[in-house]
Scaffold this motif. Structure first.
Motif, PDB file in Angstrom:
ATOM      1  N   ALA A  30       0.834  -1.207   0.000  1.00  0.00           N
ATOM      2  CA  ALA A  30       0.000   0.000   0.000  1.00  0.00           C
ATOM      3  C   ALA A  30       0.867   1.255   0.000  1.00  0.00           C
ATOM      4  CB  ALA A  30      -0.939  -0.015   1.211  1.00  0.00           C
ATOM      5  N   LEU A  31       1.954   1.247   0.761  1.00  0.00           N
ATOM      6  CA  LEU A  31       2.846   2.400   0.809  1.00  0.00           C
ATOM      7  C   LEU A  31       3.422   2.719  -0.571  1.00  0.00           C
ATOM      8  CD1 LEU A  31       4.247   4.454   2.785  1.00  0.00           C
ATOM      9  CD2 LEU A  31       6.195   2.865   2.769  1.00  0.00           C
ATOM     10  N   MET A  32       3.646   1.710  -1.392  1.00  0.00           N
ATOM     11  CA  MET A  32       4.213   1.919  -2.720  1.00  0.00           C
ATOM     12  C   MET A  32       3.293   2.727  -3.628  1.00  0.00           C
ATOM     13  SD  MET A  32       7.285   0.685  -2.780  1.00  0.00           S
ATOM     14  CE  MET A  32       7.243   1.661  -1.288  1.00  0.00           C
ATOM     15  N   MET A  74       9.498   9.832   1.621  1.00  0.00           N
ATOM     16  CA  MET A  74      10.805  10.289   2.094  1.00  0.00           C
ATOM     17  C   MET A  74      10.661  11.332   3.193  1.00  0.00           C
ATOM     18  SD  MET A  74      12.872  10.282  -1.515  1.00  0.00           S
ATOM     19  CE  MET A  74      14.413  10.751  -0.769  1.00  0.00           C
ATOM     20  N   ALA A  75       9.707  12.241   3.052  1.00  0.00           N
ATOM     21  CA  ALA A  75       9.492  13.269   4.076  1.00  0.00           C
ATOM     22  C   ALA A  75       9.055  12.641   5.397  1.00  0.00           C
ATOM     23  CB  ALA A  75       8.467  14.287   3.592  1.00  0.00           C
ATOM     24  N   TRP A  76       8.200  11.632   5.342  1.00  0.00           N
ATOM     25  CA  TRP A  76       7.785  10.942   6.568  1.00  0.00           C
ATOM     26  C   TRP A  76       8.970  10.223   7.194  1.00  0.00           C
ATOM     27  CZ3 TRP A  76       3.447   8.379   3.310  1.00  0.00           C
ATOM     28  CH2 TRP A  76       2.455   9.317   3.032  1.00  0.00           C
ATOM     29  N   ALA A  77       9.782   9.600   6.344  1.00  0.00           N
ATOM     30  CA  ALA A  77      10.910   8.819   6.849  1.00  0.00           C
ATOM     31  C   ALA A  77      11.994   9.695   7.478  1.00  0.00           C
ATOM     32  CB  ALA A  77      11.496   7.970   5.733  1.00  0.00           C
ATOM     33  N   ILE A  78      12.230  10.870   6.907  1.00  0.00           N
ATOM     34  CA  ILE A  78      13.293  11.717   7.474  1.00  0.00           C
ATOM     35  C   ILE A  78      12.756  12.740   8.464  1.00  0.00           C
ATOM     36  CG2 ILE A  78      14.841  11.372   5.513  1.00  0.00           C
ATOM     37  CD1 ILE A  78      14.086  14.157   4.507  1.00  0.00           C
ATOM     38  N   GLY A  79      11.433  12.787   8.623  1.00  0.00           N
ATOM     39  CA  GLY A  79      10.845  13.617   9.657  1.00  0.00           C
ATOM     40  C   GLY A  79      10.542  15.056   9.284  1.00  0.00           C
ATOM     41  N   THR A  80      10.516  15.375   7.981  1.00  0.00           N
ATOM     42  CA  THR A  80      10.187  16.745   7.594  1.00  0.00           C
ATOM     43  C   THR A  80       8.687  16.970   7.469  1.00  0.00           C
ATOM     44  OG1 THR A  80      10.526  16.217   5.256  1.00  0.00           O
ATOM     45  CG2 THR A  80      12.406  17.150   6.469  1.00  0.00           C
ATOM     46  N   LEU A  81       7.913  15.898   7.426  1.00  0.00           N
ATOM     47  CA  LEU A  81       6.451  15.963   7.476  1.00  0.00           C
ATOM     48  C   LEU A  81       5.967  14.966   8.524  1.00  0.00           C
ATOM     49  CD1 LEU A  81       5.222  15.961   3.738  1.00  0.00           C
ATOM     50  CD2 LEU A  81       5.098  17.845   5.372  1.00  0.00           C
ATOM     51  N   PRO A 123       1.195  10.439   8.591  1.00  0.00           N
ATOM     52  CA  PRO A 123      -0.249  10.243   8.747  1.00  0.00           C
ATOM     53  C   PRO A 123      -0.537   8.980   9.571  1.00  0.00           C
ATOM     54  CG  PRO A 123       0.309  10.677   6.452  1.00  0.00           C
ATOM     55  CD  PRO A 123       1.602  10.464   7.181  1.00  0.00           C
ATOM     56  N   ASP A 124      -1.640   8.987  10.280  1.00  0.00           N
ATOM     57  CA  ASP A 124      -1.995   7.850  11.134  1.00  0.00           C
ATOM     58  C   ASP A 124      -1.972   6.526  10.385  1.00  0.00           C
ATOM     59  OD1 ASP A 124      -2.318   9.551  13.280  1.00  0.00           O
ATOM     60  OD2 ASP A 124      -4.500   9.678  13.070  1.00  0.00           O
ATOM     61  N   ARG A 125      -2.384   6.546   9.133  1.00  0.00           N
ATOM     62  CA  ARG A 125      -2.435   5.321   8.332  1.00  0.00           C
ATOM     63  C   ARG A 125      -1.062   4.650   8.230  1.00  0.00           C
ATOM     64  NH1 ARG A 125      -3.941   4.525   1.956  1.00  0.00           N
ATOM     65  NH2 ARG A 125      -3.749   2.266   2.028  1.00  0.00           N
ATOM     66  N   TRP A 126      -0.006   5.438   8.219  1.00  0.00           N
ATOM     67  CA  TRP A 126       1.341   4.908   8.015  1.00  0.00           C
ATOM     68  C   TRP A 126       2.161   4.828   9.303  1.00  0.00           C
ATOM     69  CZ3 TRP A 126       0.758   2.479   3.923  1.00  0.00           C
ATOM     70  CH2 TRP A 126       0.028   2.988   2.847  1.00  0.00           C
ATOM     71  N   ALA A 127       1.662   5.400  10.372  1.00  0.00           N
ATOM     72  CA  ALA A 127       2.398   5.389  11.638  1.00  0.00           C
ATOM     73  C   ALA A 127       2.444   3.971  12.209  1.00  0.00           C
ATOM     74  CB  ALA A 127       1.738   6.338  12.628  1.00  0.00           C
TER      75      ALA A 127
END
Length: 88
Positions: A47-49, A57-64, A67-71
């Motif tokens: 699903a992430l793909m 990338m922003a979620w992974a490096i912490g710049t955004l 979202p709950d769905r991916w946490a």
């Protein structure tokens, strides 16, 4: 589709994102962790793909914020991955 085929397909998708940076981050994450994934984790990554590379990338490096769905544990592992060996 059997597990082996799903993982082979996901590996291709993870390593062919469109930018070298995304390929290394997402493909490297896949290579590091996918062998131990259960069906639920494989489904999460499938699903992430479908998300945009810049968002992943922003979620992974912490710049955004994530979202709950991916946490959760999978995104936490992606956020902690700090070294990806690159063949030269």
């Amino acid at each position: 589709m059997d597990r082996e085929h799903r993982l082979k397909r996901l590996r291709f998708r993870a390593w062919h994102r469109g930018t070298r940076e995304a390929d290394f981050m997402i493909g490297g994450f896949f290579d590091r962790y996918s062998n131990g994934w259960n069906d639920e984790q494989i489904g999460w990554f499938e699903a992430l793909m479908n998300e945009q590379d810049v968002d992943i990338m922003a979620w992974a490096i912490g710049t955004l914020p994530v979202p709950d769905r991916w946490a959760g544990d999978m995104m936490g592992a992606m956020q902690r991955l700090d070294y990806i060996p690159i063949a030269r």
